[in-house]
Motif scaffolding. Structure first.
Motif, PDB file in Angstrom:
ATOM      1  N   LYS A 106       0.829  -1.205   0.000  1.00  0.00           N
ATOM      2  CA  LYS A 106       0.000   0.000   0.000  1.00  0.00           C
ATOM      3  C   LYS A 106       0.863   1.253   0.000  1.00  0.00           C
ATOM      4  CE  LYS A 106      -3.855   2.218   2.395  1.00  0.00           C
ATOM      5  NZ  LYS A 106      -4.797   2.135   3.547  1.00  0.00           N
ATOM      6  N   ALA A 107       1.934   1.255   0.788  1.00  0.00           N
ATOM      7  CA  ALA A 107       2.828   2.418   0.846  1.00  0.00           C
ATOM      8  C   ALA A 107       3.525   2.643  -0.485  1.00  0.00           C
ATOM      9  CB  ALA A 107       3.856   2.221   1.959  1.00  0.00           C
ATOM     10  N   THR A 108       3.936   1.550  -1.141  1.00  0.00           N
ATOM     11  CA  THR A 108       4.580   1.664  -2.453  1.00  0.00           C
ATOM     12  C   THR A 108       3.605   2.229  -3.483  1.00  0.00           C
ATOM     13  OG1 THR A 108       6.093  -0.171  -1.997  1.00  0.00           O
ATOM     14  CG2 THR A 108       5.722   0.375  -4.309  1.00  0.00           C
ATOM     15  N   ALA A 109       2.362   1.733  -3.446  1.00  0.00           N
ATOM     16  CA  ALA A 109       1.342   2.231  -4.376  1.00  0.00           C
ATOM     17  C   ALA A 109       1.093   3.719  -4.151  1.00  0.00           C
ATOM     18  CB  ALA A 109       0.052   1.441  -4.208  1.00  0.00           C
ATOM     19  N   SER A 110       1.024   4.138  -2.910  1.00  0.00           N
ATOM     20  CA  SER A 110       0.791   5.551  -2.602  1.00  0.00           C
ATOM     21  C   SER A 110       1.924   6.413  -3.122  1.00  0.00           C
ATOM     22  CB  SER A 110       0.651   5.735  -1.080  1.00  0.00           C
ATOM     23  OG  SER A 110      -0.525   5.121  -0.591  1.00  0.00           O
ATOM     24  N   ARG A 111       3.149   5.931  -2.940  1.00  0.00           N
ATOM     25  CA  ARG A 111       4.309   6.706  -3.367  1.00  0.00           C
ATOM     26  C   ARG A 111       4.307   6.917  -4.877  1.00  0.00           C
ATOM     27  NH1 ARG A 111       7.754   3.615  -1.456  1.00  0.00           N
ATOM     28  NH2 ARG A 111       8.754   2.621  -3.232  1.00  0.00           N
ATOM     29  N   TRP A 112       4.000   5.863  -5.642  1.00  0.00           N
ATOM     30  CA  TRP A 112       4.055   5.987  -7.103  1.00  0.00           C
ATOM     31  C   TRP A 112       2.835   6.700  -7.673  1.00  0.00           C
ATOM     32  CZ3 TRP A 112       8.369   6.077  -9.343  1.00  0.00           C
ATOM     33  CH2 TRP A 112       9.443   5.341  -8.830  1.00  0.00           C
ATOM     34  N   ARG A 120      -6.064   6.909 -16.112  1.00  0.00           N
ATOM     35  CA  ARG A 120      -5.911   5.438 -16.090  1.00  0.00           C
ATOM     36  C   ARG A 120      -4.535   5.036 -16.613  1.00  0.00           C
ATOM     37  NH1 ARG A 120     -11.334   5.639 -17.995  1.00  0.00           N
ATOM     38  NH2 ARG A 120     -10.736   5.032 -20.104  1.00  0.00           N
ATOM     39  N   GLN A 121      -4.064   5.741 -17.642  1.00  0.00           N
ATOM     40  CA  GLN A 121      -2.743   5.406 -18.169  1.00  0.00           C
ATOM     41  C   GLN A 121      -1.648   5.763 -17.173  1.00  0.00           C
ATOM     42  OE1 GLN A 121      -2.733   3.489 -20.467  1.00  0.00           O
ATOM     43  NE2 GLN A 121      -0.919   3.585 -21.751  1.00  0.00           N
ATOM     44  N   ARG A 122      -1.862   6.816 -16.400  1.00  0.00           N
ATOM     45  CA  ARG A 122      -0.887   7.161 -15.364  1.00  0.00           C
ATOM     46  C   ARG A 122      -0.911   6.136 -14.224  1.00  0.00           C
ATOM     47  NH1 ARG A 122      -1.834  12.918 -13.412  1.00  0.00           N
ATOM     48  NH2 ARG A 122      -3.639  13.082 -14.780  1.00  0.00           N
ATOM     49  N   VAL A 123      -2.074   5.567 -13.933  1.00  0.00           N
ATOM     50  CA  VAL A 123      -2.133   4.473 -12.963  1.00  0.00           C
ATOM     51  C   VAL A 123      -1.327   3.280 -13.484  1.00  0.00           C
ATOM     52  CG1 VAL A 123      -3.618   2.783 -11.792  1.00  0.00           C
ATOM     53  CG2 VAL A 123      -4.365   5.165 -12.004  1.00  0.00           C
ATOM     54  N   ALA A 124      -1.488   2.999 -14.774  1.00  0.00           N
ATOM     55  CA  ALA A 124      -0.718   1.900 -15.383  1.00  0.00           C
ATOM     56  C   ALA A 124       0.771   2.179 -15.306  1.00  0.00           C
ATOM     57  CB  ALA A 124      -1.151   1.696 -16.830  1.00  0.00           C
ATOM     58  N   LEU A 125       1.151   3.447 -15.480  1.00  0.00           N
ATOM     59  CA  LEU A 125       2.554   3.820 -15.371  1.00  0.00           C
ATOM     60  C   LEU A 125       3.056   3.602 -13.942  1.00  0.00           C
ATOM     61  CD1 LEU A 125       5.082   5.085 -16.627  1.00  0.00           C
ATOM     62  CD2 LEU A 125       4.088   7.341 -16.151  1.00  0.00           C
ATOM     63  N   ALA A 126       2.262   4.021 -12.963  1.00  0.00           N
ATOM     64  CA  ALA A 126       2.632   3.811 -11.563  1.00  0.00           C
ATOM     65  C   ALA A 126       2.731   2.324 -11.251  1.00  0.00           C
ATOM     66  CB  ALA A 126       1.605   4.475 -10.643  1.00  0.00           C
ATOM     67  N   ARG A 127       1.812   1.536 -11.780  1.00  0.00           N
ATOM     68  CA  ARG A 127       1.837   0.078 -11.557  1.00  0.00           C
ATOM     69  C   ARG A 127       3.121  -0.533 -12.117  1.00  0.00           C
ATOM     70  NH1 ARG A 127      -2.830  -2.895 -14.630  1.00  0.00           N
ATOM     71  NH2 ARG A 127      -1.592  -2.071 -16.365  1.00  0.00           N
ATOM     72  N   THR A 128       3.536  -0.075 -13.284  1.00  0.00           N
ATOM     73  CA  THR A 128       4.765  -0.588 -13.890  1.00  0.00           C
ATOM     74  C   THR A 128       5.984  -0.172 -13.075  1.00  0.00           C
ATOM     75  OG1 THR A 128       3.747  -0.477 -16.086  1.00  0.00           O
ATOM     76  CG2 THR A 128       6.145  -0.614 -15.997  1.00  0.00           C
TER      77      THR A 128
END
Length: 278
Positions: A140-146, A168-176
């Protein structure tokens, strides 16, 4: 921020790397050595996509791959990801086979491919879950940071249907990026966005990469301007191999709103367009 070092130039605006050996070097992140790829054709014959391809991508380099549809751009990306096997030749990724290197790479497509039943935070955490990252609080902390890094800190609890295509594409970027990949494989990641949203997504991505330049990028695009604006090096594919190989000698950090006025940008763009017109 310091500028990024570039290889020396052979001309006033462009450094040509076409003479660089394609063989494996200890600082190469990806190499294609004498790679041939062929697929069955509709007429029952065989269609050769790539023929005896030699190409090396040094670690930390941002390489853009361009060319007409069907020239083998995505095939190259899929080989690096271990999704397509070469009929002949060798593909080496991060010093091993593509399959063995998968946990050290991230893959981003033109469509965000978010899970609709997960929030933005949940989607970023998904890859971490698959990698076995524990405990859940760390994910969760990693997801918040990105998500914060791509300017979506206020949208962690939003579902994909509540977000614009650009978000949504920026979420995909954060996920990557959350996977901390050594190699980023990107297939037309901004192609589905409108012009203004695309610029915003490019800015977020370029800002992240320029702050962490140790990551190697292999970026496939049809947009020559995007390739020159973002990359260290542009490879033009066609006729089963490399038609041109150009270093982009434009210092970083780059301002995407002004880069089109740079003479080096204009020279490289015209050089690539001239090749495509032949």
């Amino acid at each position: 921020m310091p500028t990024r070092a570039h290889p020396s130039k052979t001309g006033p605006a462009v450094a040509d790397t076409s003479a660089r050996p394609g063989g494996t070097h200890r600082t190469d992140a990806v190499t294609f050595e004498q790679v041939t790829v062929a697929f069955p054709a509709a007429d029952g014959g065989v269609r050769t996509i790539l023929q005896d391809l030699d190409l090396a991508i040094p670690a930390g380099q941002f390489l853009a791959v361009v060319g007409r549809s069907g020239c083998g751009k995505t095939t190259m990306l899929n080989m690096a990801a271990g999704l397509v096997e070469a009929a002949d030749g060798t593909v080496t990724v991060l010093g091993s086979t593509p399959q063995a290197a998968r946990k050290r790479m991230g893959f981003m497509l033109a469509r965000d491919a978010l899970l609709p039943w997960r929030t933005a935070s949940g989607n970023v955490q998904y890859g971490l879950e698959l990698r076995g990252v524990q405990p859940a609080a760390d994910r969760k902390a990693t997801a918040s940071r990105w998500l914060s890094a791509v300017h979506l800190a206020d949208h962690e609890k939003h579902y994909p249907w509540q977000l614009s295509q650009g978000m949504r594409q920026r979420v995909a970027l954060a996920r990557t990026w959350a996977l901390d990949p050594e190699l980023l494989l990107m297939d037309e990641p901004f192609a589905a966005l409108d012009v203004n949203t695309r610029r915003s997504a490019q800015d977020r991505f370029l800002d992240l990469w320029q702050r962490e330049e140790h990551r190697t990028v292999m970026f496939v695009t049809h947009d020559l301007g995007e390739a020159v604006a973002l990359a260290d090096r542009v490879v033009l594919m066609g006729e089963g191999g490399v038609l041109d190989d150009v270093m982009v000698d434009i210092e970083r950090p780059r301002d995407l709103t002004r880069i089109a006025m740079d003479s080096a940008y204009q020279d490289i763009l015209e050089r690539l367009r001239t090749h495509l017109r032949r």
